[in-house]
Scaffold this active site. Structure first.
Site, short mmCIF file in Angstrom:
data_model
loop_
_atom_site.label_atom_id
_atom_site.label_comp_id
_atom_site.label_asym_id
_atom_site.label_seq_id
_atom_site.Cartn_x
_atom_site.Cartn_y
_atom_site.Cartn_z
N CYS A 54 -12.21 -7.09 12.50
CA CYS A 54 -12.17 -5.68 12.86
C CYS A 54 -10.72 -5.25 13.02
CB CYS A 54 -12.95 -5.41 14.15
SG CYS A 54 -12.29 -6.26 15.60
N ASP B 121 -0.71 17.80 -18.48
CA ASP B 121 0.53 18.15 -19.18
C ASP B 121 0.50 17.88 -20.67
OD1 ASP B 121 0.48 15.44 -19.04
OD2 ASP B 121 2.59 15.19 -18.60
N CYS C 295 -8.28 -7.15 15.27
CA CYS C 295 -7.71 -8.36 14.68
C CYS C 295 -6.48 -8.01 13.85
CB CYS C 295 -8.74 -9.06 13.80
SG CYS C 295 -10.18 -9.68 14.68
#
Length: 711
Positions: A90, A616, A93
């Site tokens: 998690c 472009d 940690c």
């Protein structure tokens, strides 16, 4: 270093282990300036290496200057170490791992990604090494191994030497490689039979190092990206959590049935006084779940406590263990008192919670595995081999050798045959051909390349033979940089994720505090009401006068305990720290798989503000497959029919691999309703100009189709 003309002082921030004050003063004296050490500056000697970046940042803030911790060290000493870190579950940690790394001497920056289990660390290689960092992480409860080490002035070559079987052979190989010119360091890992060589690319190259290992009697193979892709695929985690979810589900379903089924109370309902049949069944299934599935969480929780980084698994262990121990305790107490009642237990909490969390972990790793498939497709674009050319003294080709693309060096000449892939980036030395660069540019049409034009690794040579001089090889190639960009994008943190990580750092202690507060509040409410809100014992009126009601204290304690456990269970998934990194990782991976390169979490987070997209180049938004739009016949239609024209052109173009030729052939077959066209001889294709050939058999095809003669 900060030098002030008035009053003539110089302030330095330095590593005490690397230099002494007397040496610094002597260096200044050698420059023609007299230097002395003021007595009031003695405190600066006690600065430890890990506090230097913070001190430098504070000094920069005082003086109004900007400061970058990674630039406070000489550039030639800084390296980027990439570690694979396990046991992170998690966001808390992640914070703990970053703190551990930043406390290591010489580390200036550390960036940790939870989902990819990767840590990018910038460290001063004169003070600390990649192996030492991995060892420090392992000792802290987060097993780590080195994946890669990058430096602006050196490169790393990794090879696998399967014949290396003893410590003496590993030492001999290391000593022999250190004698090779240009090699700066060698790391030999006997257990995995891996050799990592740091070298100066201006002095030596991978091919020379490969031959140096061969000279010692070993046959090395270049380490590829399969190991990293296997790590990213999470195949072992998917398998582990899939089995865990299946076992937890098998244990949870009976507990749901038993705990919600109302048995008819009678004396046969009890096995022993205080022990009912349904509590025994719940105990058996709960125990199997706690041992079979809970062991993964217990191990992770133990490591988190040992490293002082309490994670989400600790909450899961806390909730399931308390529920299990409480239920077991009340049953044992009821048995010891020979009660004619059965206590209300929470045995079903463990299997149900473990089933839900295991299912979440399984789905989480399934989502993560999509990243590996995206990177695998990118890696598949890199050719594995190239044809190296060796010249004699007259400049003529002396030999051709098929070697691994990873052994090509800058300045090497290699040959690319028609239909082959360009192994590395380079400049065309001789020859002309059309190169398909759609894997990089997205352009459907091949680009004609001649002498002096640049080609890129992974692009496909269409029809001509070309000789190319390598300019960018290995990790410097364009496709390698794209793969690196995708990997780094998946470790980057979105701004909202940084906020989530800060909250997740205090999430577990906050939930435990709220659970204890819930317990106290409900206990007080129960006593103030003079009766328990819920009964923790199941009544059995058929048992007669031997039945005794539970005390108010027991009932109050039971309901308060159930409410406290509910708080722990609801908070266990900890989606706060997992939602954002999962979205970033999967999003960047799927984008790369579809040709969209995203540079991290921040661009993804800002994308919702985009109101217009501007392209472009004309023709970029295509289906990547050319098709014939209109057939214009310039010749007199009486001299040649449209069908015959299509048959002639389609047959002629069938000998070419050009995308436009493919489109014309398809159009001819569709318009003429033919599966086969005529035959061609004397075919000659000139890149950029067209083709010429002799066509035959067209009239017969059309005649057979229409049943009449065609001229």
């Amino acid at each position: 270093v900060n030098v002030r003309l008035n009053p003539g002082t110089a302030q330095l921030i330095y590593y005490p282990s690397q230099g002494r004050v007397a040496n610094i003063c002597q260096a200044i004296d050698d420059c023609g300036f007299e230097a002395s050490w003021p007595a009031g500056s003695r405190r600066a000697r006690n600065k430890s290496p890990e506090t230097v970046p913070k001190a430098a940042a504070a000094e920069a803030a005082d003086s109004g200057r900007s400061f970058n911790a990674a630039r406070s060290l000489p550039a030639n000493q800084l390296v980027t170490v990439i570690l694979h870190v396990d046991n992170m579950t998690c966001a808390s940690c992640v914070s703990k791992v970053e703190r551990i790394l930043l406390k290591e001497p010489g580390v200036s920056t550390a960036r940790v990604a939870l989902l990819t289990k990767r840590a990018d660390v910038v460290v001063d290689q004169s003070i600390n090494s990649a192996v030492q960092l991995a060892a420090a992480m392992t000792q802290s409860g987060f097993p780590a191994r080195v994946l890669e080490q990058r430096s602006g002035h050196s490169k790393t070559l990794r090879m696998t030497v399967k014949e290396m079987a003893s410590v003496s052979s590993a030492d001999g190989l290391e000593k022999q490689l250190l004698l090779t010119p240009g090699v700066t360091s060698v790391t030999v890992t006997l257990s995995s039979k891996q050799v990592a060589i740091d070298y100066n690319p201006s002095v030596t190259g991978p091919r020379k190092l490969h031959r140096a290992v061969q000279d010692t009697g070993f046959e090395p193979t270049l380490a590829n990206s399969d190991e990293r892709l296997h790590t990213l695929s999470h195949s072992s985690d998917i398998k582990k959590w899939g089995y865990a979810f299946l076992l937890a589900l098998v244990m949870a379903l009976p507990t749901i049935f038993v705990s919600n089924f109302h048995f008819q109370p009678c004396k046969a309902y009890f096995i022993l006084p205080g022990l009912s049949r349904h509590n025994l069944v719940l105990f058996i299934f709960s125990t199997i779940a706690q041992i079979g599935v809970g062991r993964y969480f217990y191990k992770s929780a133990y490591l988190s406590v040992r490293s002082r980084a309490i994670n989400m698994d600790f909450l899961i262990v806390l909730a399931t263990s308390i529920a299990y121990i409480y239920s077991l305790a009340v049953v044992i107490i009821a048995m010891s008192l020979h009660n004619n009642t059965t206590p209300r237990t929470c045995f079903e909490t463990g299997p149900l919670l473990l089933a839900f969390v295991s299912a979440g972990r399984w789905l989480e790793h399934k989502a993560k595995s999509k990243t590996a498939s995206a990177l695998a497709k990118l890696s598949a674009m890199q050719p594995s081999e190239g044809i190296l050319l060796q010249y004699n003294s007259n400049g003529s080709v002396m030999s051709e050798e098929i070697i691994s693309a990873g052994l090509l060096q800058e300045g090497d000449d290699f040959k690319v045959v028609p239909g082959g892939k360009v192994p590395v980036d380079g400049i065309v030395r001789s020859g002309t051909s059309a190169i398909d660069e759609s894997m990089l540019t997205g352009e459907a049409l091949p680009v004609v390349k001649a002498a002096g034009d640049a080609v890129y690794g992974g692009s496909v040579n269409q029809n001509g033979l070309i000789i190319v001089t390598a300019t960018r090889v290995s990790d410097d190639s364009t496709i390698a940089q794209i793969i690196r960009l995708v990997e780094e994008a998946q470790t980057s943190k979105a701004p909202i994720q940084r906020l989530a990580d800060q909250i997740a750092g205090i999430f577990v202690p906050a939930i435990i505090t709220l659970s204890m507060l819930t317990f106290m509040v409900w206990l007080i409410i129960a006593f103030l009401m003079k009766r328990a809100p819920l009964n923790v014992f199941e009544s059995c009126p058929q048992l007669g006068p031997d039945y005794q009601s539970p005390t108010v204290v027991g009932a109050a304690f039971g309901i308060a305990f159930l409410m406290a456990i509910s708080v722990l269970c609801v908070a266990c998934p900890c989606a706060l720290g997992l939602a954002t990194p999962t979205a970033v990782m999967v999003g960047t991976g799927v984008g790369a798989e579809n040709g969209i390169l995203i540079k991290g979490g921040e661009p993804l987070e800002m994308a919702h503000k985009v109101s217009a997209v501007v392209f472009d180049k004309t023709g970029t938004l295509t289906s990547s497959k050319p098709s014939v739009d209109t057939v214009v016949q310039l010749a007199d239609k009486t001299s040649i029919s449209k069908d015959l024209l299509l048959a002639l052109v389609g047959t002629a173009e069938s000998g070419s691999e050009h995308p436009i030729a493919t489109a014309i052939v398809k159009c001819a077959k569709d318009e003429l309703r033919l599966s086969q066209l005529g035959t061609i001889v004397s075919f000659n294709s000139t890149p950029g100009r067209g083709l010429e050939c002799t066509v035959s058999g067209v009239e017969e095809l059309l005649s057979a189709r229409d049943g009449q003669s065609v001229q």
